[in-house]
Design a protein around this motif. Structure first.
Motif, mmCIF file in Angstrom:
data_model
loop_
_atom_site.group_PDB
_atom_site.id
_atom_site.type_symbol
_atom_site.label_atom_id
_atom_site.label_comp_id
_atom_site.label_asym_id
_atom_site.label_seq_id
_atom_site.Cartn_x
_atom_site.Cartn_y
_atom_site.Cartn_z
ATOM 1 N N TYR A 129 0.934 -1.324 0.029
ATOM 2 C CA TYR A 129 0.027 0.021 -0.103
ATOM 3 C C TYR A 129 0.902 1.399 0.007
ATOM 4 C CZ TYR A 129 -2.812 -3.561 2.506
ATOM 5 O OH TYR A 129 -3.650 -4.751 2.997
ATOM 6 N N PHE A 173 3.559 7.009 3.422
ATOM 7 C CA PHE A 173 3.835 5.730 4.014
ATOM 8 C C PHE A 173 3.523 4.572 3.419
ATOM 9 C CE2 PHE A 173 4.989 6.833 8.480
ATOM 10 C CZ PHE A 173 4.467 7.951 8.636
ATOM 11 N N LEU A 203 -5.276 6.577 1.846
ATOM 12 C CA LEU A 203 -5.080 5.565 0.797
ATOM 13 C C LEU A 203 -4.781 6.083 -0.600
ATOM 14 C CD1 LEU A 203 -4.056 2.495 0.578
ATOM 15 C CD2 LEU A 203 -6.433 1.846 0.083
ATOM 16 N N TYR A 240 0.179 5.251 1.561
ATOM 17 C CA TYR A 240 -1.000 5.852 2.205
ATOM 18 C C TYR A 240 0.034 7.420 2.248
ATOM 19 C CZ TYR A 240 -3.948 2.500 4.228
ATOM 20 O OH TYR A 240 -4.885 1.541 4.477
ATOM 21 N N GLN A 267 -0.298 11.120 4.786
ATOM 22 C CA GLN A 267 -0.674 11.419 5.979
ATOM 23 C C GLN A 267 -0.450 13.185 6.064
ATOM 24 O OE1 GLN A 267 1.262 10.502 9.832
ATOM 25 N NE2 GLN A 267 -0.515 10.801 10.961
ATOM 26 N N ASP A 289 -8.235 5.755 -2.531
ATOM 27 C CA ASP A 289 -9.072 6.848 -2.337
ATOM 28 C C ASP A 289 -8.629 8.152 -2.997
ATOM 29 O OD1 ASP A 289 -9.932 5.594 0.950
ATOM 30 O OD2 ASP A 289 -11.062 5.336 -0.898
ATOM 31 N N GLY A 349 -4.611 16.655 10.477
ATOM 32 C CA GLY A 349 -6.240 16.666 10.746
ATOM 33 C C GLY A 349 -6.733 15.631 9.486
ATOM 34 N N LEU A 350 -6.038 14.955 8.850
ATOM 35 C CA LEU A 350 -6.762 14.008 7.987
ATOM 36 C C LEU A 350 -6.345 12.519 8.064
ATOM 37 C CD1 LEU A 350 -6.298 16.084 4.436
ATOM 38 C CD2 LEU A 350 -8.467 15.782 5.972
ATOM 39 N N GLY A 351 -5.381 12.239 9.138
ATOM 40 C CA GLY A 351 -5.177 10.875 9.101
ATOM 41 C C GLY A 351 -4.296 10.285 7.793
ATOM 42 N N LEU A 352 -4.403 9.075 7.849
ATOM 43 C CA LEU A 352 -3.596 8.271 6.665
ATOM 44 C C LEU A 352 -4.845 8.058 5.462
ATOM 45 C CD1 LEU A 352 -1.713 5.617 8.921
ATOM 46 C CD2 LEU A 352 -0.634 7.432 7.261
#
Lengths: 114, 115
Positions: B33, B90, B45, B35, B37, B59, B40-43
């Motif tokens: 994968y 990541f 994909l 990702y 980061q 996404d 305020g949005l997290g990880l």
């Protein structure tokens, strides 16, 4: 919209205290729930996970509680320690539907003060 | 020693330049994968790869492409980088076939700055 949401961007607790991190999700199909821990400039690592056939899983000081009807899961940490200071990311995914996609929340920055 | 390795750790590029982020894993994992980061949005994909030359959009795939020619390597390519692609990237892998959610093993991340 954010499919997985953590309500608290940050949290501070005294050493030795109990703390609860919360996560809400939208997708009814999610049946795998996890918490990852991330130190600054380091990679996220799995802390604990649970599948939807149980509503609780305990691993030492860490317990995940799952409330499927409320689309909510939480991480409880007891006897908090300074080394628990980190960013905690909740994540959810489906074990059906043919996708390994994990959706992550925004993260909660936890500080444990000594 | 199970490991996901990302190179480079830090990268500064100018807008319009091409960017190559590389990832390797030594666990023979089928699924990998990418990702990103952001605060305020997290990880989020970007892409999933189920095996060699078997890649699928995540996404937020726009502006990115990937390459997986060997099971142990998964590359993220930005053709003509944009300033809004400044982020921490990541790479991760998992031991299953990619058909269900499971434990992800992450690399240490690449902090990309696009000026």
């Amino acid at each position: 919209g954010q499919q997985v949401k953590q309500s608290s961007p940050s949290l501070t607790v005294q050493e030795g205290g109990i703390l609860i991190l919360n996560c809400d999700y939208e997708n009814d199909m999610f049946d795998y729930f996890a918490w990852y821990k991330k130190y600054p400039d380091n990679s996220p690592t799995l802390l604990i996970s649970v599948r939807s056939n149980v509503d609780k899983r305990e691993d030492g000081r860490f317990t995940v509680f799952l409330n499927k009807s409320g689309k909510h899961f939480s991480l409880h940490i007891t006897a908090s320690q300074p080394e628990d200071t980190a960013v905690y990311l909740c994540a959810a995914g489906a074990n059906q539907g043919g996708s390994a996609k994990l959706i992550f929340g925004e993260g909660t920055k936890l500080t444990v003060s000594s | 020693d199970m490991k996901v390795t990302q190179m480079p750790r830090y990268l500064i590029k100018r807008m319009g330049e091409n960017v190559l982020l590389e990832c390797g894993q030594d666990m023979s994992h089928e699924t990998m994968y990418w990702y990103r980061q952001d605060p305020g949005l997290g990880l989020q994909l970007i892409y999933i790869s189920y095996d060699v030359d078997s890649n699928s959009e995540g996404d937020i795939p726009k502006g990115y492409r990937v390459s997986r020619k060997k099971r142990e390597h998964f590359s993220l390519i930005l053709d003509s980088a944009k300033t809004n692609q400044t982020s921490v990237y990541f790479c991760a892998s998992s031991c299953g076939t990619g058909t269900s959610a499971e434990t992800l093993y992450f690399g240490s991340g690449t902090r990309l700055t696009v000026l």
